[in-house]
Design an enzyme around this catalytic site. Structure first.
Site, mmCIF file in Angstrom:
data_model
loop_
_atom_site.group_PDB
_atom_site.id
_atom_site.type_symbol
_atom_site.label_atom_id
_atom_site.label_comp_id
_atom_site.label_asym_id
_atom_site.label_seq_id
_atom_site.Cartn_x
_atom_site.Cartn_y
_atom_site.Cartn_z
ATOM 1 N N LYS A 115 53.982 -27.923 -0.249
ATOM 2 C CA LYS A 115 53.401 -28.394 -1.526
ATOM 3 C C LYS A 115 54.319 -29.166 -2.236
ATOM 4 O O LYS A 115 53.986 -30.190 -2.664
ATOM 5 C CB LYS A 115 52.884 -27.111 -2.364
ATOM 6 N N LYS A 197 46.316 -24.457 9.961
ATOM 7 C CA LYS A 197 45.523 -23.427 9.863
ATOM 8 C C LYS A 197 44.217 -23.678 9.041
ATOM 9 O O LYS A 197 44.052 -24.713 8.525
ATOM 10 C CB LYS A 197 46.302 -22.856 8.686
ATOM 11 N N LYS A 200 40.589 -23.627 3.237
ATOM 12 C CA LYS A 200 39.499 -23.882 1.926
ATOM 13 C C LYS A 200 40.064 -25.261 1.480
ATOM 14 O O LYS A 200 39.074 -25.871 0.744
ATOM 15 C CB LYS A 200 38.974 -22.999 1.133
HETATM 16 P P1 AMP Z 1 43.821 -17.399 0.277
HETATM 17 O O1 AMP Z 1 42.638 -18.083 0.530
HETATM 18 O O2 AMP Z 1 45.130 -18.320 0.495
HETATM 19 O O3 AMP Z 1 43.927 -16.702 -0.978
HETATM 20 O O4 AMP Z 1 44.214 -16.211 1.401
HETATM 21 C C1 AMP Z 1 43.436 -14.836 1.185
HETATM 22 C C2 AMP Z 1 43.740 -14.190 2.435
HETATM 23 O O5 AMP Z 1 43.098 -14.699 3.785
HETATM 24 C C3 AMP Z 1 45.224 -14.073 2.844
HETATM 25 O O6 AMP Z 1 45.163 -12.793 3.529
HETATM 26 C C4 AMP Z 1 45.498 -15.044 4.024
HETATM 27 O O7 AMP Z 1 46.505 -14.914 4.798
HETATM 28 C C5 AMP Z 1 44.038 -15.070 4.713
HETATM 29 N N1 AMP Z 1 43.877 -16.344 5.353
HETATM 30 C C6 AMP Z 1 43.569 -17.369 4.697
HETATM 31 N N2 AMP Z 1 43.548 -18.480 5.873
HETATM 32 C C7 AMP Z 1 43.390 -17.823 6.892
HETATM 33 C C8 AMP Z 1 43.419 -18.271 8.209
HETATM 34 N N3 AMP Z 1 43.080 -19.433 8.744
HETATM 35 N N4 AMP Z 1 43.454 -17.397 9.368
HETATM 36 C C9 AMP Z 1 43.950 -16.156 8.914
HETATM 37 N N5 AMP Z 1 43.818 -15.610 7.793
HETATM 38 C C10 AMP Z 1 43.704 -16.602 6.751
#
Ligand code: AMP
Ligand code: TRP
Length: 332
Positions: A115, A197, A200
């Site tokens: 970032k 990855k 969103k």
């Molecule tokens: P966040 O959206 O960054 O708050 O992530 C929330 C949870 O979703 C965390 O446990 C991340 O590791 C998991 N996560 C987000 N994107 C992915 C992805 N593409 N594959 C697997 N886990 C994900």
């Protein structure tokens, strides 16, 4: 019996609409773990505001995530579901732990480094301190296990370091947590660029599937998934797009990647894509219906997050008081 259960903590930040990556990497696992553990799942709204959020969208997404948790099968009676900002102890503990954290260790976090490349000097200080708030989330509940996708592993290791340091500086206070990372869904990749990855915050919506995407959109996005010219369904790093599709199918159906590959002997990518799309639709459709029902019942949701906050505040404040006392702050 209740007291002997180990403790789980996890959360998702409402910084964008949730993707299939969030669902398979995090939520689906939580559903599986809820019977064996005493679980705390929060909507990490304080983490979301490390980047600029539109207040209206933040409110909408916060309730949407809570509805997604419940609709995916997380039982609000058995688990503690709450909104992070409703438990002020997270912010307070975060300051206390900031005072025993190092610039060096925070600066080494890859998420922060990525970032800061993007934002340069004007990167928000919240993004730098982000892992300390996450450590507070986890340590306040004395969590044994933290189910997350692999992208959060480094933050979890830092939480362990921060917790251990506090225990050594004062006296044993926190349980040192372990990460729990799913096998095939540890990192669901972008459909357009399978080296990245699925996220969103990505600009190209064809790269991700949202939990709320309509059936036709899911079919279209999966059919457009970038694959390769090899043409044989293999589970290999040389075929990252196909590997990702197999991982998605494996995680939804609970079949090993090896067995999936066997099922596609003599078949091509179009059959695989069709099955992946249908599997996602079968998994998400009933969840979507339930989410929409819940979102129209705000008083039910309010009841859940208020009860959740009550329980979470009780547990978190107990740990916070211990921290304050050990540090030398005068009890109120
Ligand atoms: P966040 O959206 O960054 O708050 O992530 C929330 C949870 O979703 C965390 O446990 C991340 O590791 C998991 N996560 C987000 N994107 C992915 C992805 N593409 N594959 C697997 N886990 C994900
Ligand atoms: N930082 C996590 C993410 O972006 C979300 C999160 C906040 C979290 N607090 C947490 C995950 C505590 C696990 C435990 O994915």
């Amino acid at each position: 019996m209740e007291d002997t259960k180990k403790i789980i903590f996890s959360g998702i930040k409402p910084s964008g609409d949730l993707t299939l990556g969030n669902y398979l990497g995090a939520i689906k696992n939580w559903v599986k773990l809820q019977d064996q553990y005493d679980c705390y799942f929060c909507v990490a709204d304080l983490h979301a505001i490390t980047v600029r959020q539109d207040p209206k969208d933040l409110r909408r997404r916060t309730l949407e995530i809570l509805s997604i948790y419940i609709s995916s099968g997380i039982d609000p009676e058995k688990n503690t579901l709450f909104i992070q900002s409703h438990v002020p102890a997270h912010s307070e503990a975060s300051w206390l732990l900031t005072c025993s954290s190092y610039m060096g260790e925070l600066g080494r976090m890859t998420q922060f480094k990525d970032k800061s490349q993007k934002y340069g000097e004007s990167i928000g200080a919240g993004l730098f301190n982000y892992p300390i708030l996450m450590s507070s989330d986890i340590l306040l509940y004395n969590a044994d296990l933290v189910p997350v996708g692999i992208d959060q592993k480094q933050h979890l290791e830092l939480a362990r370091d921060i917790g251990e340091r506090f225990n050594n500086l004062y006296s044993p206070t926190f349980t040192i947590p372990d990460a729990y990372i799913p096998t095939s869904a540890a990192k669901i990749m972008d459909l357009q660029d399978p080296t990245k990855k699925m996220s969103k915050s990505e600009d190209n919506p064809n790269g991700y599937i949202l939990i709320m995407d309509p059936v036709e959109v899911i079919r279209k996005k999966i059919s457009r998934t970038v694959t390769d010219s090899i043409g044989i369904v293999n589970y290999s790093d040389d075929q990252p797009g196909v590997k990702n599709l197999i991982n998605i199918l494996s995680s939804i159906k609970g079949i090993s990647p090896k067995d999936i590959v066997k099922n596609y002997e003599g078949l091509g990518y179009s059959e695989l894509k069709k099955d992946v799309a249908e599997a996602i639709i079968t998994e998400l459709s009933p969840i979507q219906t339930k989410i929409n029902e819940l979102l129209s019942n705000k008083t039910y949701l309010e009841d859940i997050y208020k009860k959740g906050a009550e329980k979470a505040n009780y547990v978190a404040n107990k740990t916070l008081r211990k921290m304050q006392k050990k540090i030398g702050l005068i009890p109120r």
